[in-house]
Design a protein around this motif. Structure first.
Motif, PDB file in Angstrom:
ATOM      1  N   UNK A 150       1.666  -4.271   3.504  1.00  0.00           N
ATOM      2  CA  UNK A 150       0.588  -5.188   3.888  1.00  0.00           C
ATOM      3  C   UNK A 150      -0.438  -4.660   4.865  1.00  0.00           C
ATOM      4  N   UNK A 151      -0.108  -3.658   5.656  1.00  0.00           N
ATOM      5  CA  UNK A 151      -1.057  -3.308   6.716  1.00  0.00           C
ATOM      6  C   UNK A 151      -1.954  -2.136   6.324  1.00  0.00           C
ATOM      7  N   UNK A 152      -3.197  -2.124   6.803  1.00  0.00           N
ATOM      8  CA  UNK A 152      -4.088  -0.998   6.543  1.00  0.00           C
ATOM      9  C   UNK A 152      -3.572   0.249   7.256  1.00  0.00           C
ATOM     10  N   UNK A 153      -4.037   1.402   6.826  1.00  0.00           N
ATOM     11  CA  UNK A 153      -3.482   2.674   7.270  1.00  0.00           C
ATOM     12  C   UNK A 153      -3.394   2.819   8.790  1.00  0.00           C
ATOM     13  N   UNK A 154      -4.460   2.579   9.549  1.00  0.00           N
ATOM     14  CA  UNK A 154      -4.356   2.817  10.992  1.00  0.00           C
ATOM     15  C   UNK A 154      -3.320   1.910  11.654  1.00  0.00           C
ATOM     16  N   UNK A 155      -3.218   0.676  11.204  1.00  0.00           N
ATOM     17  CA  UNK A 155      -2.229  -0.240  11.769  1.00  0.00           C
ATOM     18  C   UNK A 155      -0.810   0.197  11.425  1.00  0.00           C
ATOM     19  N   UNK A 156      -0.632   0.695  10.215  1.00  0.00           N
ATOM     20  CA  UNK A 156       0.685   1.187   9.814  1.00  0.00           C
ATOM     21  C   UNK A 156       1.177   2.243  10.784  1.00  0.00           C
ATOM     22  N   UNK A 157       0.305   3.179  11.076  1.00  0.00           N
ATOM     23  CA  UNK A 157       0.684   4.286  11.954  1.00  0.00           C
ATOM     24  C   UNK A 157       0.907   3.782  13.374  1.00  0.00           C
ATOM     25  N   UNK A 158       0.025   2.912  13.819  1.00  0.00           N
ATOM     26  CA  UNK A 158       0.181   2.338  15.151  1.00  0.00           C
ATOM     27  C   UNK A 158       1.511   1.592  15.256  1.00  0.00           C
ATOM     28  N   UNK A 188       4.547  11.597   9.059  1.00  0.00           N
ATOM     29  CA  UNK A 188       4.048  10.236   9.271  1.00  0.00           C
ATOM     30  C   UNK A 188       3.574   9.660   7.941  1.00  0.00           C
ATOM     31  N   UNK A 189       2.911  10.506   7.165  1.00  0.00           N
ATOM     32  CA  UNK A 189       2.464  10.068   5.847  1.00  0.00           C
ATOM     33  C   UNK A 189       3.627   9.687   4.940  1.00  0.00           C
ATOM     34  N   UNK A 190       4.693  10.475   4.960  1.00  0.00           N
ATOM     35  CA  UNK A 190       5.855  10.171   4.133  1.00  0.00           C
ATOM     36  C   UNK A 190       6.532   8.872   4.569  1.00  0.00           C
ATOM     37  N   UNK A 191       6.382   8.518   5.833  1.00  0.00           N
ATOM     38  CA  UNK A 191       7.011   7.294   6.332  1.00  0.00           C
ATOM     39  C   UNK A 191       6.143   6.062   6.076  1.00  0.00           C
ATOM     40  N   UNK A 192       4.853   6.270   5.948  1.00  0.00           N
ATOM     41  CA  UNK A 192       3.941   5.132   5.823  1.00  0.00           C
ATOM     42  C   UNK A 192       3.319   5.011   4.445  1.00  0.00           C
ATOM     43  N   UNK A 193       3.648   5.942   3.552  1.00  0.00           N
ATOM     44  CA  UNK A 193       3.073   5.893   2.216  1.00  0.00           C
ATOM     45  C   UNK A 193       1.625   6.304   2.181  1.00  0.00           C
ATOM     46  N   UNK A 194       1.238   7.239   3.051  1.00  0.00           N
ATOM     47  CA  UNK A 194      -0.154   7.698   3.111  1.00  0.00           C
ATOM     48  C   UNK A 194      -0.206   9.209   2.924  1.00  0.00           C
ATOM     49  N   UNK A 195      -1.367   9.725   2.548  1.00  0.00           N
ATOM     50  CA  UNK A 195      -1.524  11.179   2.449  1.00  0.00           C
ATOM     51  C   UNK A 195      -1.724  11.756   3.845  1.00  0.00           C
ATOM     52  N   UNK A 196      -1.415  13.042   3.995  1.00  0.00           N
ATOM     53  CA  UNK A 196      -1.576  13.654   5.315  1.00  0.00           C
ATOM     54  C   UNK A 196      -3.036  13.633   5.757  1.00  0.00           C
ATOM     55  N   UNK A 197      -3.950  13.762   4.825  1.00  0.00           N
ATOM     56  CA  UNK A 197      -5.372  13.723   5.170  1.00  0.00           C
ATOM     57  C   UNK A 197      -5.741  12.370   5.775  1.00  0.00           C
TER      58      UNK A 197
END
Lengths: 249, 249
Positions: A150-158, A188-197
């Motif tokens: 549900x959360x956008x990328x920056x919030x996921x990481x935060x 972090x990407x592998x944990x949040x479902x995001x690319x490293x870029x």
DNA sequence: CGTATAATTGACGACGGTCAAGCAAGGTGG
DNA sequence: CCACCTTGCTTGACCGTCGTCAATTATACG
């Protein structure tokens, strides 16, 4: 074996969130027959499909639990810090449905399932406390589903960072709002479902907003209140008991 | 109270995956002081922040566990079918970190935590079996993180369907490869982190490929092998013991 | 019949992925 | 001590999956 005593301190600290251990109970944990080993970074401790006969205690360093999807992508589903017993569930579930690997060099302790079962049978309060730890893991998994879903990328990481700080506090490894954070951006990407870029760009956004500073594997939360707000972080799912642990120290 | 006996049949079926219950054990479950209630569709059974003093058994109908994100979006983290005890963890974790609500009209049974604890204390094998159920829930959460984090939309939905069929088989509610599937497309979206529009288009893709048919809340898997392949579905995480349960019946 | 819920379709845009290159830092060996 | 290599971070350009908005079509229910 002498340093087992100091090595399990984080675990004891964690268990004592719920109740103070008696001298007997504490001694029983200290007397567990642990075989200690040092493992290099990026090595598997146990693997998908294994049927381990012992549990693994993280004494020092950082590890993670992960799955590999059919397309070969890695999903990290949990990080482990000192005091964690990442494969506690294998005592009751024969087959491992995940792999567990180190992130940094780790010192781990292996304790035979047999000894764990005896400990639980003899000290039912410890059994309950360990039981409870696996339920908290499950609560963390639930929160991660929400994070990734549900959360956008920056919030996921935060959100991930907030959780780290809160969990480090529990085991006494946080220095105020500063913690060791030896996780690469790819991880972090592998944990949040995001690319490293995209992780890279999102972290820069967090820095630009004055929420965090992150360099040399050191994460400093510059504004805990605002970071929690931004991350949609509510520590209720960590079941800390002492809620002050979740607040700026 | 007479129909409690038949109502817990799915639960007993599930527990007997691990070992055959003795007559005593079976009787102890049948003798639990359950208060049965019918609940309409789309009603909360328990809510985030509650401190329930009883556990809730799903006897008939379908429910789900969910969280609401800060932006008001709903993330479903698990579905519940007859035989499930969705808030079993509340026996050991005081505060609920999720809400549990019905999807269809449900018949539920409430059993006081006190009675549950006595059951567990007296019959340690039942305690272990219930313990194990929560560990399987955790394994499902892990797989969902992977599902939402790594798989493209059509595979995510296909994976959810595979899991449903496998779980229905365990409690004897599957008719070959056909199950009741009263989940709206919006709810599928809330479970997979997708919009209802995109769920709709993805389901149409699954239909066009001849993998499933879905109408009037009835899901029929037309090609189990290919659907599993497409969904990247490996039932290892369900810990079924009898692996044949996961295969086409 | 009117209303609410669910499924469907189209148009458009944005968040985030992929590809590729450049840069910085640390470790190793000649 | 410096060349070299590896690993991780950073940036740019481009593209695709998926979300949003909106309208239309069933289907059930009172």
């Amino acid at each position: 074996l002498s340093d087992w005593n100091s090595a399990v301190a984080p675990l004891i600290m964690k268990l004592e969130r719920v109740f103070a251990l008696s001298a007997d109970e504490r001694q029983a944990i200290l007397s567990l027959p642990a075989r200690m080993t040092d493992i290099k970074a990026d090595q598997d401790i146990v693997r998908l499909g294994d049927r381990p006969s012992r549990s693994c205690f993280i004494l020092d360093g950082m590890a993670c639990t992960y799955k590999i999807s059919g397309e070969g992508k890695r999903q990290i589903v949990n990080f482990h810090i000192p005091g964690d017993v990442p494969d506690l569930q294998s005592i009751y579930l024969g087959v491992l449905d995940v792999s567990i690997g180190t992130i940094t060099p780790c010192r781990v302790g292996f304790v035979p399932h047999e000894a764990m079962r005896e400990l639980c049978a003899k000290y039912s309060r410890i059994a309950g406390a360990l039981w409870r730890e696996t339920l908290i893991d499950a609560a963390i998994f639930r929160e991660w589903i929400t994070n990734v879903g549900q959360r956008p990328a920056p919030s996921r990481i935060a959100h991930l960072m907030c959780e780290f700080v809160a969990r480090f506090r529990v085991v006494g490894l946080a220095d105020g709002n500063t913690i060791q954070f030896p996780i690469t951006q790819s991880e972090i990407g592998d944990a949040t479902g995001l690319s490293n870029v995209h992780v890279n760009r999102s972290i820069q956004a967090l820095r630009k907003q004055g929420l965090i500073s992150l360099q040399d594997s050191t994460l400093m939360v510059l504004d805990w209140e605002r970071l929690c707000e931004f991350a949609d972080f509510d520590p209720i799912y960590l079941h800390l008991r002492d809620e002050t642990l979740a607040v700026a120290g």
